[in-house]
Scaffold this active site. Structure first.
Site, PDB file in Angstrom:
ATOM      1  N   GLU A  98      34.367 122.985  58.582  1.00 54.45           N
ATOM      2  CA  GLU A  98      35.956 123.978  57.744  1.00 54.45           C
ATOM      3  C   GLU A  98      36.512 122.663  56.834  1.00 54.45           C
ATOM      4  O   GLU A  98      36.061 121.241  56.723  1.00 54.45           O
ATOM      5  CB  GLU A  98      36.818 124.101  58.498  1.00 54.45           C
ATOM      6  CG  GLU A  98      38.503 124.321  58.090  1.00 54.45           C
ATOM      7  CD  GLU A  98      38.480 125.366  57.097  1.00 54.45           C
ATOM      8  OE1 GLU A  98      37.457 125.672  56.322  1.00 54.45           O
ATOM      9  OE2 GLU A  98      39.453 126.484  57.298  1.00 54.45           O
ATOM     10  N   ASP A  99      36.543 122.575  55.233  1.00 55.56           N
ATOM     11  CA  ASP A  99      37.051 121.661  54.183  1.00 55.56           C
ATOM     12  C   ASP A  99      38.298 121.250  55.118  1.00 55.56           C
ATOM     13  O   ASP A  99      38.437 119.990  54.933  1.00 55.56           O
ATOM     14  CB  ASP A  99      36.939 122.227  53.089  1.00 55.56           C
ATOM     15  CG  ASP A  99      38.407 123.261  53.079  1.00 55.56           C
ATOM     16  OD1 ASP A  99      38.810 123.603  54.293  1.00 55.56           O
ATOM     17  OD2 ASP A  99      38.363 124.230  51.818  1.00 55.56           O
ATOM     18  N   ASP A 102      45.214 122.584  58.495  1.00 55.76           N
ATOM     19  CA  ASP A 102      46.034 122.909  57.813  1.00 55.76           C
ATOM     20  C   ASP A 102      47.661 122.632  58.662  1.00 55.76           C
ATOM     21  O   ASP A 102      48.127 122.597  59.713  1.00 55.76           O
ATOM     22  CB  ASP A 102      46.234 123.475  56.022  1.00 55.76           C
ATOM     23  CG  ASP A 102      47.883 123.794  55.822  1.00 55.76           C
ATOM     24  OD1 ASP A 102      48.112 122.750  54.770  1.00 55.76           O
ATOM     25  OD2 ASP A 102      48.580 124.108  55.879  1.00 55.76           O
ATOM     26  N   LYS A 130      45.614 117.602  58.231  1.00 60.38           N
ATOM     27  CA  LYS A 130      47.039 117.455  57.896  1.00 60.38           C
ATOM     28  C   LYS A 130      48.177 117.781  59.186  1.00 60.38           C
ATOM     29  O   LYS A 130      48.567 118.607  59.607  1.00 60.38           O
ATOM     30  CB  LYS A 130      47.537 118.506  56.471  1.00 60.38           C
ATOM     31  CG  LYS A 130      47.142 118.716  55.430  1.00 60.38           C
ATOM     32  CD  LYS A 130      47.982 119.237  54.650  1.00 60.38           C
ATOM     33  CE  LYS A 130      47.381 119.488  53.032  1.00 60.38           C
ATOM     34  NZ  LYS A 130      47.650 119.937  52.396  1.00 60.38           N
ATOM     35  N   PHE A 151      48.751 118.301  48.572  1.00 53.33           N
ATOM     36  CA  PHE A 151      47.652 119.502  48.262  1.00 53.33           C
ATOM     37  C   PHE A 151      46.121 118.451  47.458  1.00 53.33           C
ATOM     38  O   PHE A 151      46.437 117.524  46.745  1.00 53.33           O
ATOM     39  CB  PHE A 151      48.113 120.836  46.945  1.00 53.33           C
ATOM     40  CG  PHE A 151      47.367 122.196  47.392  1.00 53.33           C
ATOM     41  CD1 PHE A 151      47.544 123.109  48.406  1.00 53.33           C
ATOM     42  CD2 PHE A 151      46.209 121.524  46.156  1.00 53.33           C
ATOM     43  CE1 PHE A 151      46.681 123.490  47.563  1.00 53.33           C
ATOM     44  CE2 PHE A 151      45.477 122.644  45.799  1.00 53.33           C
ATOM     45  CZ  PHE A 151      45.974 123.514  46.539  1.00 53.33           C
ATOM     46  N   ARG A 164      36.683 121.673  42.348  1.00 53.25           N
ATOM     47  CA  ARG A 164      35.534 122.063  43.368  1.00 53.25           C
ATOM     48  C   ARG A 164      34.204 120.760  43.302  1.00 53.25           C
ATOM     49  O   ARG A 164      33.954 120.439  44.398  1.00 53.25           O
ATOM     50  CB  ARG A 164      34.794 123.222  43.759  1.00 53.25           C
ATOM     51  CG  ARG A 164      35.573 124.380  44.338  1.00 53.25           C
ATOM     52  CD  ARG A 164      34.934 125.583  44.959  1.00 53.25           C
ATOM     53  NE  ARG A 164      35.799 126.704  45.108  1.00 53.25           N
ATOM     54  CZ  ARG A 164      36.455 126.723  45.880  1.00 53.25           C
ATOM     55  NH1 ARG A 164      36.499 126.725  46.883  1.00 53.25           N
ATOM     56  NH2 ARG A 164      36.932 128.247  45.923  1.00 53.25           N
TER      57      ARG A 164
HETATM   58  P1  5GP Z   1      45.061 126.784  57.587  1.00 56.33           P
HETATM   59  O1  5GP Z   1      45.008 128.529  58.572  1.00 56.33           O
HETATM   60  O2  5GP Z   1      45.351 125.782  58.912  1.00 56.33           O
HETATM   61  O3  5GP Z   1      46.867 126.932  56.938  1.00 56.33           O
HETATM   62  O4  5GP Z   1      44.895 126.857  56.171  1.00 56.33           O
HETATM   63  C1  5GP Z   1      43.844 126.108  55.766  1.00 56.33           C
HETATM   64  C2  5GP Z   1      42.741 126.676  54.804  1.00 56.33           C
HETATM   65  O5  5GP Z   1      44.277 126.183  53.917  1.00 56.33           O
HETATM   66  C3  5GP Z   1      41.526 126.038  54.249  1.00 56.33           C
HETATM   67  O6  5GP Z   1      40.942 126.304  54.605  1.00 56.33           O
HETATM   68  C4  5GP Z   1      42.200 125.548  52.634  1.00 56.33           C
HETATM   69  O7  5GP Z   1      41.605 126.471  51.966  1.00 56.33           O
HETATM   70  C5  5GP Z   1      43.712 126.074  52.266  1.00 56.33           C
HETATM   71  N1  5GP Z   1      44.880 124.304  52.446  1.00 56.33           N
HETATM   72  C6  5GP Z   1      44.861 123.630  53.017  1.00 56.33           C
HETATM   73  N2  5GP Z   1      45.642 122.914  52.654  1.00 56.33           N
HETATM   74  C7  5GP Z   1      45.129 123.151  50.910  1.00 56.33           C
HETATM   75  C8  5GP Z   1      44.743 121.551  50.451  1.00 56.33           C
HETATM   76  O8  5GP Z   1      45.600 120.405  50.451  1.00 56.33           O
HETATM   77  N3  5GP Z   1      44.089 121.943  49.248  1.00 56.33           N
HETATM   78  C9  5GP Z   1      43.623 123.418  49.241  1.00 56.33           C
HETATM   79  N4  5GP Z   1      41.999 123.112  48.087  1.00 56.33           N
HETATM   80  N5  5GP Z   1      43.102 124.009  50.358  1.00 56.33           N
HETATM   81  C10 5GP Z   1      43.942 123.632  50.962  1.00 56.33           C
END
Ligand code: 5GP
Length: 173
Positions: A98-99, A102, A130, A151, A164
């Site tokens: 995963e990138d 959050d 985060k 972000f 990207r």
């Molecule tokens: P989660 O389900 O953990 O809340 O969110 C994960 C997804 O939210 C990540 O795969 C990404 O696509 C997006 N995301 C969350 N924070 C960021 C951020 O700071 N920058 C970007 N580009 N995407 C984020």
């Protein structure tokens, strides 16, 4: 320096150094076994392509597309599977790539999904985390960096499909 470019939070050198370590760790943890790398599209594709080059194990690469985000900067509560991997994951060692984690919702959803498919083991590799935003606690087995509640873009991560291609993790001012 071009002022319109996002400010550097994590440099390409720092990323390369950390990804090298994560690859060694995965290699050591799965000695003698084959693994399936499950890359979450779109954001993880750059991290994933760097990471697999640092893993010295037999591996397969599969892709899955999940959406818990629109083009905005905040998570929705729902996860939608837009593209599923075709490989059976039964009795496989799966490493989810995963990138960024959050809220943790996406990973929580995917962990449940992969476990329900009878995987032998499931681990999570994430480039970024985060901690201050985490609402669905998940354990990240291979973590690149903890970052503040901002972000970020670059190294595969986008904002409305832009940035990207940046070779670093940056913050849009
Ligand atoms: P989660 O389900 O953990 O809340 O969110 C994960 C997804 O939210 C990540 O795969 C990404 O696509 C997006 N995301 C969350 N924070 C960021 C951020 O700071 N920058 C970007 N580009 N995407 C984020």
């Amino acid at each position: 320096m071009n002022k319109s470019l996002p400010r550097v939070l994590i440099s390409r050198e720092q990323i390369a150094h950390r990804v090298d370590k994560l690859g060694r760790q995965i290699t050591a943890d799965f000695q003698g076994e084959e693994i399936v790398i499950l890359c979450i599209l779109n954001g993880a594709f750059v991290f994933c392509s760097d990471l697999i080059k640092k893993i010295q194990l037999p591996l397969k690469v599969e892709f899955i597309s999940l959406s818990s985000y629109g083009s905005g900067t905040d998570s929705k509560e729902e996860v939608i599977c837009e593209w599923d991997c075709k490989l059976s994951l039964r009795d496989r060692n799966v490493v989810i790539v995963e990138d960024i984690v959050d809220s943790g919702l996406t990973i929580k959803y995917l962990l449940q999904m992969i476990h329900s498919r009878g995987a032998k083991s499931v681990k999570v590799a994430a480039l970024l985390f985060k901690p201050s935003r985490n609402r669905y606690p998940v354990s990240i087995d291979y973590l690149g960096f903890e970052i503040p509640d901002q972000f970020v873009v670059g190294h595969g991560l986008d904002h409305a499909q832009k940035y990207r291609e940046l070779p670093y993790i940056g913050i849009i001012e």
